[in-house]
Design a protein around this motif. Structure first.
Motif, PDB file in Angstrom:
ATOM      1  N   PHE A 120       0.839  -1.205   0.000  1.00 31.67           N
ATOM      2  CA  PHE A 120       0.000   0.000   0.000  1.00 31.67           C
ATOM      3  C   PHE A 120       0.874   1.256   0.000  1.00 31.67           C
ATOM      4  N   ILE A 121       1.938   1.247   0.794  1.00 28.74           N
ATOM      5  CA  ILE A 121       2.848   2.395   0.843  1.00 28.74           C
ATOM      6  C   ILE A 121       3.472   2.636  -0.528  1.00 28.74           C
ATOM      7  N   LEU A 122       3.873   1.556  -1.198  1.00 23.43           N
ATOM      8  CA  LEU A 122       4.464   1.687  -2.526  1.00 23.43           C
ATOM      9  C   LEU A 122       3.468   2.298  -3.517  1.00 23.43           C
ATOM     10  N   ILE A 123       2.220   1.882  -3.440  1.00 23.40           N
ATOM     11  CA  ILE A 123       1.194   2.431  -4.338  1.00 23.40           C
ATOM     12  C   ILE A 123       1.033   3.928  -4.099  1.00 23.40           C
ATOM     13  N   VAL A 124       0.988   4.325  -2.824  1.00 21.10           N
ATOM     14  CA  VAL A 124       0.834   5.745  -2.490  1.00 21.10           C
ATOM     15  C   VAL A 124       2.033   6.545  -2.996  1.00 21.10           C
ATOM     16  N   LEU A 125       3.242   6.044  -2.761  1.00 21.56           N
ATOM     17  CA  LEU A 125       4.444   6.750  -3.209  1.00 21.56           C
ATOM     18  C   LEU A 125       4.486   6.857  -4.730  1.00 21.56           C
ATOM     19  N   GLY A 126       4.030   5.805  -5.402  1.00 24.14           N
ATOM     20  CA  GLY A 126       3.966   5.863  -6.858  1.00 24.14           C
ATOM     21  C   GLY A 126       2.969   6.904  -7.341  1.00 24.14           C
ATOM     22  N   LEU A 127       1.789   6.934  -6.722  1.00 32.86           N
ATOM     23  CA  LEU A 127       0.768   7.904  -7.113  1.00 32.86           C
ATOM     24  C   LEU A 127       1.197   9.332  -6.810  1.00 32.86           C
ATOM     25  N   LEU A 128       2.068   9.513  -5.805  1.00 31.83           N
ATOM     26  CA  LEU A 128       2.627  10.835  -5.493  1.00 31.83           C
ATOM     27  C   LEU A 128       3.792  11.201  -6.405  1.00 31.83           C
ATOM     28  N   ALA A 260       7.093  -2.146   7.572  1.00 31.88           N
ATOM     29  CA  ALA A 260       6.506  -2.057   6.225  1.00 31.88           C
ATOM     30  C   ALA A 260       7.202  -0.969   5.411  1.00 31.88           C
ATOM     31  N   ALA A 261       7.497   0.158   6.072  1.00 32.62           N
ATOM     32  CA  ALA A 261       8.217   1.232   5.382  1.00 32.62           C
ATOM     33  C   ALA A 261       9.614   0.770   4.965  1.00 32.62           C
TER      34      ALA A 261
END
Length: 599
Positions: A120-128, A260-261
């Motif tokens: 989920f963190i990776l998806i958010v960072l990608g979308l940012l 997770a981070a």
């Protein structure tokens, strides 16, 4: 509203995953064969990493399936192939060892919640769109990373190539090499050499260009082993069965966030660096943000079905390129092949000899080496050679993330040093360019002042010369320009040493575009040092933005309000009035009238 909609559409243009499927049927035969070949390469890696993680071989398999079927179609590069990796496996092993239930077994819900949260963190960072920062990686770091990986993979494949159990560390691979050579299995070595020979020679002699050399080599090694009934190490049994669903426990999210981070960070560096290597080998440009969303989606799915965390993996990507893949269909094919093994067809791959796989991976490791840099490595600029050598050494003998971090850190400080040197050179050049202008202004002020004094009988030329000399001797002028950032402030600190025996400091801000916190405080420290020495400080040409930054940081209060001048002429006029007040005698009794300003 239309502007907002257009802005949102433009922002998310990079995430139009339909583009990934354009031309996906243009190379079906080549992509399918490449996908089968890559599946054979990923299979033993997935099994080994699954066992090493403490979660079992099946966890590695589901991670590889997620990489093929989830990350593959969404990836930012047509040759992107993922799966479990060494750094992420080590991190997950640490979690399984430190988070246990009362009966001593690993807390699987926590582990898989963490993996899903990392996704989920990776998806958010990608979308940012934070993945774009990878493009600032210097080539010396990329080349060092490629070369180090190539050396690392070749050394780690030596034991399987010789028919011996794999080593646990690169140090063991090197120190145990004499013993390994002495105890090598001639039969396994023969199969490995046969495979390696075919992988090298097939593209040069085969009229059938669509048959990938790694697949032909693998088939030749496997058929030879089965037909002759050779007793050498093979892949062996493959675990089968449907996945068990692990829903994330929301109560564990806070506890799981830090690990997770860390997993997400490992995935980012591993994936995006691999994409840079793929770009270098194919002459293309990947989409970093799309790649992060793809890997995040795969990790999210993997966490739900009990799989390991994964990332884009260099070795399978290289084999994918070597095998003639052109579209993401190869990655999808890999996922389907591995899924079929889990669902009951694993016996088809059980007889593949590990030495044959090692032969394929040895060639892939060699192809990763940056042969553009290696032939000229001794002629690299000193700073680039230092970064290249450091990254190679740390990649081989330490770990990939530390190598990346250290290489970027050294390259960053080198960049700051180069920019600082360039700033100083530009500063000196600007000083030379505007020195004549300032000389003319000073002479003009001295002449006007001398003309007024000469009305009382004084020699105008003598008074003008003496006054001009005093102005030059007692006024110090600094001219910061461009962005005044942390790497370009040491000259301001050095200016403090020249304040002794001066009466006025003029800071010409006309060419100062921007300043960061370090630059603002360095400017404030210079002003404070001048105040402590009773040196009057004047500014000229300060922009509203610079003034606002200094005011926000409470540095502007160090200046007198009437000493903030709009133009240099105004500052020089005030400076001369200050000098006049401080002068006891200038070739005659002190003159009480103000200095004439230049009009």
């Amino acid at each position: 509203m239309e502007h907002l909609t257009a802005g949102i559409r433009e922002y998310f243009k990079d995430f139009n995953f339909k583009e990934n499927f354009k031309g996906i049927a243009s190379n079906v035969r080549g992509d399918v064969l490449a996908g089968i070949t890559v599946a054979m390469v990923v299979l033993p890696m997935a099994l080994a990493f699954g066992v090493a993680s403490g979660l079992g071989a099946i966890a590695g398999m589901w991670s590889a399936v997620a990489a093929g079927l989830i990350a593959g179609p969404l990836s930012g590069s047509a040759w992107s192939v993922g799966g479990p990796t060494g750094p992420m496996t080590i991190q997950i092993l640490s979690m399984t060892q430190t988070n246990k239930l009362s009966d001593g077994s690993p807390d699987l819900v926590f582990v898989f919640t963490t993996i899903a949260l990392a996704g989920f963190i990776l998806i958010v960072l990608g979308l940012l769109k934070l993945g774009q920062f990878i493009k600032f990686t210097p080539y010396s770091v990329i080349s060092g990373f490629m070369t180090g990986l190539g050396v690392l993979y070749m050394l780690l494949q030596l034991n399987p190539f010789l028919g011996l159990p794999g080593v646990k560390s690169i140090t063991s691979a090197i120190t145990e090499l004499p013993s390994s050579l002495a105890h090598a299995s001639p039969v396994a070595l023969g199969i490995g050499l046969l495979t390696l020979f075919i992988v090298i020679v097939w593209p040069k002699i085969s009229p059938v260009t669509w048959l990938p050399a790694p697949l032909i080599g693998l088939l030749a090694g496997t058929v030879t082993t089965v037909v002759l009934g050779l007793d050498i190490p093979k892949i062996g049994d493959i675990p089968t069965g449907l996945p068990e669903l692990y829903l994330p426990n929301l109560e564990l999210l806070e506890k799981a966030f830090v690990p997770a981070a860390a997993l997400a960070g490992l995935c980012i560096f591993d994936s995006l660096l691999t994409c840079l290597i793929v770009d270098n080998m194919t002459g293309t440009h990947h989409n970093s943000d799309r790649e992060l969303v793809a890997q995040g989606s795969a990790n999210l799915f993997s966490g739900l079905v009990g799989g390991l965390g994964g990332a884009t993996n260099t070795m399978p990507c290289v084999v994918n390129i070597q095998s003639g893949a052109r579209t993401r269909l190869s990655s999808i094919t890999m996922g389907l092949v591995l899924l079929s093994f889990i669902l009951g067809l694993g016996s088809l791959a059980a007889s593949i000899p590990l030495s044959a796989l090692a032969g394929i991976l040895l060639k892939a490791g060699y192809d990763i080496l940056d042969m553009r840099v290696l032939p000229v490595v001794r002629r690299l600029p000193t700073s680039d050679l230092m970064v290249f050598g450091l990254v190679v050494f740390m990649t081989v003998f330490w770990n990939l993330l530390s190598a990346m971090a250290m290489g970027l850190a050294v390259a960053f400080f080198r960049f700051v040093k180069d920019q600082s040197d360039r700033y100083k050179a530009d500063l000196n050049q600007r000083d030379e360019d505007i020195k004549q202008e300032e000389e003319d202004l000073i002479f003009s002020f001295a002449r006007d002042y001398a003309r007024k004094i000469s009305q009382n009988g004084a020699n105008m030329r003598e008074v003008s010369g003496r006054f001009e000399h005093i102005v030059r001797d007692r006024i110090i002028i600094v001219r910061p320009h461009g962005p005044l950032f942390f790497g370009a402030i040491d000259w301001l600190n050095e200016t403090v040493e020249h304040l002794d025996n001066k009466d006025v400091l003029i800071i010409r801000c006309k060419w100062l575009d921007e300043l960061d916190l370090s630059g603002a405080y360095a400017l404030g420290d210079l002003i404070e040092a001048a105040n402590c020495r009773r040196v009057a400080v004047l500014t000229a040409g300060m922009s509203p933005r610079t003034r606002q930054v200094l005011a926000d940081l409470n540095e502007l209060s160090r200046l007198k309000d009437d000493y903030n001048c709009t133009h240099f002429n105004e500052a020089l006029d005030i400076a001369m009035q200050i000098l006049e007040k401080k002068s006891v005698e200038i070739g005659a009794p002190a003159h009480k009238e103000p200095v004439l300003a230049v009009r």
